[in-house]
Motif scaffolding. Structure first.
Motif, PDB file in Angstrom:
ATOM      1  N   ASN A  72      -5.404   9.316 -13.617  1.00 43.09           N
ATOM      2  CA  ASN A  72      -4.057   9.864 -13.738  1.00 43.09           C
ATOM      3  C   ASN A  72      -3.071   9.235 -12.764  1.00 43.09           C
ATOM      4  OD1 ASN A  72      -4.982  11.574 -15.687  1.00 43.09           O
ATOM      5  ND2 ASN A  72      -5.467  13.211 -14.223  1.00 43.09           N
ATOM      6  N   ALA A  73      -3.590   8.401 -11.887  1.00 47.25           N
ATOM      7  CA  ALA A  73      -2.708   7.849 -10.865  1.00 47.25           C
ATOM      8  C   ALA A  73      -1.766   6.829 -11.489  1.00 47.25           C
ATOM      9  CB  ALA A  73      -3.538   7.191  -9.772  1.00 47.25           C
ATOM     10  N   ALA A 129      -0.547  11.016  -0.964  1.00 45.39           N
ATOM     11  CA  ALA A 129      -1.457  10.241  -1.800  1.00 45.39           C
ATOM     12  C   ALA A 129      -2.885  10.702  -1.543  1.00 45.39           C
ATOM     13  CB  ALA A 129      -1.322   8.759  -1.474  1.00 45.39           C
ATOM     14  N   LYS A 130      -3.707  10.659  -2.581  1.00 45.34           N
ATOM     15  CA  LYS A 130      -5.097  11.107  -2.459  1.00 45.34           C
ATOM     16  C   LYS A 130      -5.957   9.929  -2.043  1.00 45.34           C
ATOM     17  CE  LYS A 130      -5.071  15.239  -4.938  1.00 45.34           C
ATOM     18  NZ  LYS A 130      -3.617  15.223  -5.101  1.00 45.34           N
ATOM     19  N   VAL A 131      -6.950  10.211  -1.208  1.00 44.59           N
ATOM     20  CA  VAL A 131      -7.840   9.158  -0.748  1.00 44.59           C
ATOM     21  C   VAL A 131      -9.264   9.565  -1.057  1.00 44.59           C
ATOM     22  CG1 VAL A 131      -8.605   7.797   1.206  1.00 44.59           C
ATOM     23  CG2 VAL A 131      -6.255   8.589   1.110  1.00 44.59           C
ATOM     24  N   LEU A 135       0.822  -1.211   0.000  1.00 43.18           N
ATOM     25  CA  LEU A 135       0.000   0.000   0.000  1.00 43.18           C
ATOM     26  C   LEU A 135       0.852   1.256   0.000  1.00 43.18           C
ATOM     27  CD1 LEU A 135      -2.751  -0.920   2.603  1.00 43.18           C
ATOM     28  CD2 LEU A 135      -2.970  -0.860   0.153  1.00 43.18           C
ATOM     29  N   GLU A 136       2.100   1.119   0.479  1.00 41.81           N
ATOM     30  CA  GLU A 136       2.962   2.297   0.563  1.00 41.81           C
ATOM     31  C   GLU A 136       3.354   2.816  -0.819  1.00 41.81           C
ATOM     32  OE1 GLU A 136       6.255   1.972   3.238  1.00 41.81           O
ATOM     33  OE2 GLU A 136       5.047   0.827   4.648  1.00 41.81           O
ATOM     34  N   ASN A 137       3.179   1.966  -1.852  1.00 41.59           N
ATOM     35  CA  ASN A 137       3.547   2.409  -3.193  1.00 41.59           C
ATOM     36  C   ASN A 137       2.389   3.053  -3.941  1.00 41.59           C
ATOM     37  OD1 ASN A 137       6.098   1.312  -2.775  1.00 41.59           O
ATOM     38  ND2 ASN A 137       5.380  -0.711  -3.410  1.00 41.59           N
ATOM     39  N   ALA A 138       1.204   2.993  -3.361  1.00 38.12           N
ATOM     40  CA  ALA A 138       0.044   3.538  -4.056  1.00 38.12           C
ATOM     41  C   ALA A 138       0.065   5.057  -3.979  1.00 38.12           C
ATOM     42  CB  ALA A 138      -1.227   3.002  -3.423  1.00 38.12           C
ATOM     43  N   ASP A 139      -0.541   5.706  -4.983  1.00 35.17           N
ATOM     44  CA  ASP A 139      -0.619   7.162  -4.904  1.00 35.17           C
ATOM     45  C   ASP A 139      -2.059   7.668  -4.883  1.00 35.17           C
ATOM     46  OD1 ASP A 139      -0.987   6.328  -7.429  1.00 35.17           O
ATOM     47  OD2 ASP A 139       0.447   7.699  -8.369  1.00 35.17           O
ATOM     48  N   VAL A 140      -3.022   6.825  -5.223  1.00 32.69           N
ATOM     49  CA  VAL A 140      -4.420   7.216  -5.047  1.00 32.69           C
ATOM     50  C   VAL A 140      -5.157   6.023  -4.459  1.00 32.69           C
ATOM     51  CG1 VAL A 140      -6.559   7.813  -6.202  1.00 32.69           C
ATOM     52  CG2 VAL A 140      -4.445   8.898  -6.913  1.00 32.69           C
TER      53      VAL A 140
END
Lengths: 742, 157
Positions: A505-506, A464-466, A431-436
């Motif tokens: 765009n993520a 990161a956006k949630v 999960l640490e590599n996710a950006d959205v």
């Protein structure tokens, strides 16, 4: 000549070789190289001392993201290669030198205020605080010089000035950093003759006990609360000797991770309230086990004394829980001692339970199970069931001719065919590599606090956006509340929602679907919408899989791995014989009046009141069991304490019952049942290793369901009380009364 | 000896033969026939001075003159059949064993009233019901419950 002198001669002749004799003789050696300056200059630089390579402290590893960024520093003359940007303290750790510290913690920001980590650096006029000093190329760090030692002794003297001398009654005694380091740097007498500072204790709630006089203002707890727990509850007040840690106004610490401040506090200022004065840490036997209160499977150590679980502390596992655990995991253990079922019981004709022997209880169950039709038998595995017992239950009921075995929480019609459809494919550390992030009908803060901590860590580190779809909730990071119902998802899938462009765009979009959706009738439709979103956002690629399901219970993943899928959705309503294996969240209203209910479990919680026969089983702390967590990692629990009363392991009960019923299951040892599990789901015996799902959702047939407009519901109403053990716990009851937000 | 007979005859005259024999039995003279120790004590008592009687009824005698010094104090236990040295209360122990010349009655006056449990004889070998059993012993009627968990009780019918 006496015996002693003979012995000493013999020893001397052994130990001293001829060449060394003149070294031991005190002789005046003329420093010829000083007299002869040119000769001294001609001599080369002193070669690096031939030191044996030292092992890094606590297995510290070096990771070079960029090989040319490596710099070399010398720690006590020993050269180490470290990446640029590391601190002096980290360099020392890699070189195998443990620097004393109080305020520095590898997972928190650097404060540099305790000054305990002072080291000497060549060409630096003063000792430097190694935790806050970046290492520079060619730096020569000296950690054990008289200057560094004297500096640390000075710091220690100041710390101990205001520290009370109550180690004998302090709960931290024996595992206290200050105690340990004062053995190395403390003086045997104090020079301080004034009165010690005293600080009023703060009330942080039912979990954390404070003795603020012991606080050394390292601010680890403040940094933990703001950075990892994400609550702005703790802070520093005052200056100088009036400095104290506290909640600014009188309030409780309302975080689901608050128990971790007990672990990070280097002194006894923050200790466990339920554990206070119960035991000393050297009396305890530690058993490395797995937490079952949620689907994360946090690694824990169960500390027990005799037949009692005294406390639960986290174990380091970088892939799952790092070094934190949630409050529920840490403090629910007192539930293991209350409301325990310890004797087999049969409900008599008068409606009263009578304790009977195992033989009688099993005979009654076996007799009844033969009297009902095969398709009227239903087995329900509970939230805390281990894979072994679910395997045994399924095999037993299959042999009886029924295929109605389900696991509660998985809904009436679970998808057990595609493993990627029910596990967290990104993995928790991934999960640490996710950006959205897109959270669909899940509130990770109450469903899986450790996953939430991971998301928060990512949000904090990379902004990161949630996006969140579900009922209004309090996530402790910035998030966008997109909507409450499935129609928001359809908008995102169509691209008409503003968040969908963010998602498109993520680079590494991550969609997390809550397991609460399993209970919905339009589950398949929702999943196909989510898959459409994943398709548009390219969330599933060979190098990245961002399609996740966040499960709720410890048993869920293993149940689906083993194929605990009911044959019909109306199994319970039309049943005549129900086998509840620790299932306490089954809707008891749905069970027909004339059904015969067997409850096998460890707590007298809800279902026992409907049961006809009670078979006492052992809790997770008393048995060996395999659990698969939400990311698909199989882990095993280890018995820490003996079982209570006449209780037995779950799978052994089912095995014994099968023998009485005349359909003997072909295994009678743990290894035999595990090899049976291996034939069904090989990943279950691959312990401590995450088994990724092979096929993605693309193989799934098209769903014909229609999305309903019912908004998503919260899957977990009360974070502190989710299963039979936590519901029996007094501490959890206090927590839910005081801390859960209404 | 003549005096003894005279005294005996006198008490027969006063109390009647029946009462006299009853008293003889009570005083343990019948037991003397089988118990040599008791017989010897009874014979020693003749002419000795009765120094005191404790609250259990043990009689303490002393006789100077023809007794050997160091054997001039003795006790006649209240119980004539099952007697043993632990029946002597502490206040008389010192006098009986020549630790002090103060009699038990004198020493009792010095005893503070606020403490001191009642003297009990040692009942070892008298049967399990008389002996002290520790809190975990199965023969202790109030045996402590070492169960560390609280079982579920079926309350609802």
């Amino acid at each position: 000549m006496g015996l002693g002198s003979i012995a000493s001669r013999a020893l001397r002749s052994n130990t001293l070789r001829p060449g060394h004799t003149n070294l031991l003789r005190r002789s005046i050696v003329t420093t010829t190289e000083l007299r002869n300056a040119e000769a001294a200059q001609a001599q080369p630089e002193t070669p690096p001392p031939d030191l044996p390579p030292r092992t890094p402290v606590a297995g510290a590893r070096v990771h070079f993201p960029n090989p040319e960024d490596a710099i070399e520093v010398f720690v006590d003359g020993y050269p180490v290669k470290i990446p640029k940007g590391m601190t002096v303290l980290q360099a020392c750790e890699i070189a195998g030198v443990d620097i004393p510290r109080f305020c520095y913690h590898s997972r928190l920001s650097i404060a540099g205020n305790c000054r305990m980590c002072l080291v000497e650096v060549e060409k630096s006029p003063k000792p430097v605080a190694s935790c806050a000093m970046p290492a520079l190329p060619g730096m020569k760090i000296k950690t054990d010089t008289p200057l560094a030692k004297k500096a640390r002794e000075g710091v220690m003297e100041f710390l101990l000035m205001n520290h009370p001398l109550d180690c004998p009654i302090c709960d931290q005694g024996g595992e206290c950093d200050l105690q340990d380091q004062s053995m190395a740097f403390g003086s045997d007498r104090g020079r301080f003759t004034e009165t010690k500072r005293s600080v009023v204790d703060k009330n942080l709630g039912p979990l954390v006990k404070t003795v603020m006089t012991r606080c050394i203002q390292c601010t680890r707890c403040v940094r933990f609360a703001t950075e990892i727990a994400g609550v702005q509850d703790l802070g520093m007040l005052g200056r100088g000797s009036g400095e104290e840690i506290g909640t600014y106004v009188e309030k409780l610490m309302t975080s689901e991770l608050s128990g971790n401040v007990i672990d990070i506090c280097p002194v006894g200022a923050l200790t466990s309230k339920p554990f206070a004065f119960k035991a000393r840490n050297w009396e305890l036997k530690g058993t490395e086990s797995i937490d079952v209160t949620d689907a994360v499977g946090s690694n824990i150590r169960i500390d027990s004394r005799g037949p009692e679980v005294m406390r639960v502390v986290p174990r380091l596992n970088e892939d799952i829980n790092e070094e934190w655990i949630s409050d529920k995991t840490r403090f629910f253990y007192d539930g293991l001692k209350r409301q325990r079922l310890n004797d087999p019981m049969i409900r008599g004709p008068d409606g009263r339970f009578k304790a009977v022997s195992w033989r009688d209880a099993l005979a009654v169950v076996a007799e009844v199970i033969h009297q009902v039709k095969a398709d009227e038998i239903v087995g329900v595995a509970g939230k805390l069931s281990d894979a072994e017992s679910m395997m045994a239950l399924k095999d037993f009921l299959n042999k009886m001719g029924s295929n109605n075995v389900l696991c509660e929480g998985n809904g009436p019609n679970p998808n057990a065919d595609l493993r990627s459809g029910y596990i967290m494919n990104t993995s928790i550390s991934g999960l640490e590599n996710a950006d959205v992030f897109l959270l669909v009908g899940t509130q990770p803060r109450v469903e899986a606090a450790m996953v939430n901590a991971r998301i928060r860590k990512t949000v904090r580190a990379t902004q990161a956006k949630v996006g969140y779809v579900g009922p209004a909730t309090d996530l402790n990071y910035d998030h966008e509340h997109l909507g409450t119902g499935p129609q928001t998802l359809s908008e995102i899938a169509k691209g008409s929602h503003p968040f969908s462009s963010t998602l498109m765009n993520a680079k590494n979009p991550c969609i997390i679907v809550g397991a609460g959706i399993f209970e919905r009738d339009d589950k398949d439709a929702i999943f196909s919408v989510v898959e459409a979103i994943a398709e548009r956002a390219k969330a599933v690629r060979p190098d990245w899989n961002g399609m996740n399901v966040l499960l709720l219970n410890a048993a869920q993943a293993a149940a689906l791995d083993l194929g605990l899928v009911p044959e019909s959705d109306k199994g319970i309503e039309s049943s005549k014989f129900i086998y509840l294996m620790g299932a306490d969240d089954v809707n008891l209203e749905k069970i027909p009046e004339d059904a015969f209910v067997v409850y096998q479990g460890h707590h007298g919680d809800r279902s026992v009141y409907r049961a006809n026969v009670i078979l006492p089983a052992s809790a997770f702390s008393e048995k060996e069991g395999t659990y698969v967590n939400t990311e698909g990692c199989a882990q095993t629990t280890v018995p820490a304490v003996p079982t209570v009363g006449d209780a037995r392991d779950d799978w052994k009960i089912v095995r014994a019952l099968s023998e009485v019923a005349g359909v003997i299951l072909p295994y009678d040892s743990l290894s035999a049942i595990r090899s049976r599990m291996k034939t069904v789901a090989p990943n279950l015996v691959n312990v401590d290793e995450r088994e990724p799902a092979t096929f993605s959702y693309s193989l799934k047939p098209e769903s014909q369901q229609k999305i309903s407009t019912t908004p998503f519901k919260a899957a977990v109403e009360n974070f502190y009380m989710t299963d039979p053990i936590t519901r029996a716990s007094k501490v959890m009851a206090q927590c839910s009364a005081l801390l859960s937000k209404k | 000896m003549a005096g003894v007979v005279r005294n005996a005859l006198k008490s027969i005259r006063e109390k009647g033969l029946r009462n006299f024999f009853g008293e003889l039995k009570e005083e343990g003279y019948l037991k003397c026939l089988l118990d040599g120790n008791l017989l010897q004590t009874k014979m020693q008592n003749i002419g000795a001075t009765l120094v005191g009687i404790d609250k259990f009824g043990n009689k303490y005698y002393e006789k100077f003159g023809d007794t050997q010094y160091g054997r001039h104090r003795w006790v006649e236990y209240a119980s004539k059949d099952r007697y043993n040295a632990s029946q002597v209360p502490p206040e008389w122990h010192g006098w009986l064993h020549f630790i002090t010349d103060h009699t038990g009655d004198e020493l009792l006056l010095l005893k503070p009233s606020r403490y001191g449990v009642e003297h009990r004889e040692n009942l070892s070998g008298e049967g399990d019901e008389y002996i002290y059993h520790s809190k975990g012993h199965s023969l202790n009627p109030g045996q402590r419950d070492w169960t560390r968990y609280q079982p579920w009780k079926p309350t609802k019918a």
